[in-house]
Scaffold this motif. Structure first.
Motif, short mmCIF file in Angstrom:
data_model
loop_
_atom_site.label_atom_id
_atom_site.label_comp_id
_atom_site.label_asym_id
_atom_site.label_seq_id
_atom_site.Cartn_x
_atom_site.Cartn_y
_atom_site.Cartn_z
N THR A 221 0.83 -1.21 0.00
CA THR A 221 0.00 0.00 0.00
C THR A 221 0.86 1.25 0.00
O THR A 221 0.58 2.22 -0.73
CB THR A 221 -0.93 0.00 1.23
N ARG A 222 1.92 1.24 0.82
CA ARG A 222 2.81 2.39 0.85
C ARG A 222 3.52 2.58 -0.48
O ARG A 222 3.71 3.71 -0.95
CB ARG A 222 3.83 2.21 1.97
N ALA A 223 3.90 1.48 -1.11
CA ALA A 223 4.55 1.57 -2.41
C ALA A 223 3.61 2.15 -3.46
O ALA A 223 4.03 2.95 -4.32
CB ALA A 223 5.04 0.18 -2.85
N LYS A 224 2.34 1.78 -3.38
CA LYS A 224 1.35 2.32 -4.32
C LYS A 224 1.19 3.82 -4.13
O LYS A 224 1.13 4.58 -5.10
CB LYS A 224 0.00 1.62 -4.09
N GLY A 225 1.17 4.27 -2.87
CA GLY A 225 1.07 5.70 -2.61
C GLY A 225 2.28 6.46 -3.12
O GLY A 225 2.15 7.54 -3.71
N LEU A 226 3.47 5.90 -2.90
CA LEU A 226 4.70 6.55 -3.38
C LEU A 226 4.74 6.55 -4.91
O LEU A 226 5.21 7.52 -5.52
CB LEU A 226 5.92 5.83 -2.82
N LEU A 227 4.25 5.47 -5.53
CA LEU A 227 4.21 5.41 -6.99
C LEU A 227 3.33 6.51 -7.55
O LEU A 227 3.69 7.17 -8.54
CB LEU A 227 3.70 4.04 -7.42
N ASN A 228 2.17 6.72 -6.94
CA ASN A 228 1.27 7.78 -7.40
C ASN A 228 1.93 9.15 -7.32
O ASN A 228 1.75 9.99 -8.20
CB ASN A 228 -0.02 7.77 -6.57
N GLN A 229 2.72 9.36 -6.27
CA GLN A 229 3.41 10.64 -6.13
C GLN A 229 4.53 10.79 -7.15
O GLN A 229 4.71 11.86 -7.74
CB GLN A 229 3.98 10.78 -4.72
N LEU A 230 5.29 9.72 -7.37
CA LEU A 230 6.42 9.78 -8.31
C LEU A 230 5.96 10.03 -9.74
O LEU A 230 6.72 10.59 -10.55
CB LEU A 230 7.22 8.49 -8.24
N GLU A 231 4.74 9.63 -10.06
CA GLU A 231 4.24 9.80 -11.43
C GLU A 231 3.71 11.21 -11.70
O GLU A 231 3.29 11.51 -12.81
CB GLU A 231 3.14 8.77 -11.70
N LYS A 232 3.74 12.07 -10.68
CA LYS A 232 3.26 13.44 -10.85
C LYS A 232 4.42 14.38 -11.16
O LYS A 232 5.49 14.29 -10.55
CB LYS A 232 2.52 13.90 -9.59
N PHE A 233 4.17 15.32 -12.07
CA PHE A 233 5.19 16.32 -12.39
C PHE A 233 5.51 17.19 -11.18
O PHE A 233 6.65 17.60 -10.97
CB PHE A 233 4.70 17.20 -13.54
N HIS A 234 4.50 17.46 -10.37
CA HIS A 234 4.67 18.29 -9.17
C HIS A 234 5.76 17.72 -8.26
O HIS A 234 6.57 18.46 -7.70
CB HIS A 234 3.34 18.37 -8.43
N THR A 235 5.81 16.39 -8.15
CA THR A 235 6.80 15.74 -7.29
C THR A 235 8.21 15.91 -7.87
O THR A 235 9.15 16.26 -7.15
CB THR A 235 6.48 14.25 -7.13
N PHE A 236 8.36 15.65 -9.15
CA PHE A 236 9.67 15.77 -9.79
C PHE A 236 10.17 17.21 -9.73
O PHE A 236 11.35 17.45 -9.46
CB PHE A 236 9.57 15.31 -11.25
#
Length: 297
Positions: A221-236
């Motif tokens: 579940t934590r990996a899924k949440g981090l994946l969602n964040q990493l796929e956002k331009f805002h995060t990068f």
């Protein structure tokens, strides 16, 4: 045998310090892995050839961290080392109240006995506090640092998850640096952790996706949440901004911690950094940075 060798080295060192005549004290306390408070004491002195030395005298286990206990510990070490307090001409501590309180802090207590022992707040610690307070007011930096910390914890805490990351890293970017944890207290030493995330960004996306597919527990579940964040331009974008800021401030921090740095050099370097950061706030400069981040996606 090790203790005898240590005593021999310390005797020779103290002999050189006493010959120099004047010295300054630098001290800081922290807890070790056994959760015991340790006070580290260093002596800064200049030899006859005007070469600056900063030497660790040792660690002192202290029961309490109040000003009275710490000042007594410092004076006890000086007595044991036959270094008269009357020859002390400087004190260097962090900004904690027990160390630099103007009435009852360690610096004030020692100056009551030796007025010439002028206290200077550690410059690197001042920069650290400045970054800490400034980062709290910027949500994108705060969130980016939390993301870096969570990624490092998730992967490094498990040999299995570390193996997944390393296998993908060897396939995609074998020469990229590995992941490094964020230091919770030293805000000026974060470039390595940020660089590890940015250099392995695509690898981390694949790693989180694989952990999410294979782990059917809280870590998936934590990996899924981090994946969602990493796929956002805002995060990068936030990670790139953090790297821009912390890489430049780390250079200043390293300069401030150099024992050969003069007051003039430190002052000029701080002003250069201030101008650089101010320049990043200009519309044209920010537009160039933003476009560079978009091109790197």
């Amino acid at each position: 045998m090790i203790q005898l060798i240590g005593h021999s080295v310390l005797r020779d060192l103290l002999s050189d310090i006493r010959e120099a005549g004047m010295f300054a004290i630098m001290a800081d306390e922290t807890s070790d892995l056994s959760n015991k408070e340790q006070l580290s004491i260093c002596i800064r002195w200049v030899d006859s050839g005007f070469k600056i030395h900063e030497d660790l005298i040792g660690f002192v286990h202290v029961i309490h961290t109040d000003a009275e206990t710490l000042s007594k510990a410092i004076k006890d070490v000086l007595i044991r080392c036959a270094l008269p307090l009357s020859q002390c001409r400087g004190q260097g501590y962090d900004g904690a109240a027990n160390m630099m309180g103007h009435l009852r802090g360690v610096a004030a207590r020692i100056r009551q006995e030796e007025p010439a022992a002028i206290h200077v707040h550690c410059w690197a610690h001042c920069l650290n506090l400045c970054l800490q307070e400034a980062s709290k007011s910027c949500h994108i930096i705060r969130d980016s640092l939390c993301l870096v910390s969570e990624i490092a914890k998730l992967i490094r805490a498990s040999p299995k998850r570390s193996a997944v990351f390393l296998k993908l890293k060897d396939q995609v970017s074998p020469d990229a640096p590995g992941l490094r944890p964020l230091c919770p207290t030293r805000w000026t030493v974060r470039t390595g952790a940020l660089l590890g995330i940015l250099s392995n960004y695509d690898v981390l996306i694949d790693t989180m996706a694989q952990i999410n597919d294979e782990c059917h527990d809280e870590y998936g579940t934590r990996a899924k949440g981090l994946l969602n964040q990493l796929e956002k331009f805002h995060t990068f974008f936030g990670l790139k901004m953090c790297y821009l800021i912390f890489s430049t401030t780390e250079e200043l921090s390293m300069l401030l911690q150099n024992k050969k740095t003069t007051l003039d050099e430190a002052s000029r370097a701080a002003k250069v950094l201030a101008r650089f950061l101010k320049h990043q706030r200009e519309e044209a400069t920010f537009a160039g940075f933003y476009q560079g981040v978009r091109d790197a996606v």
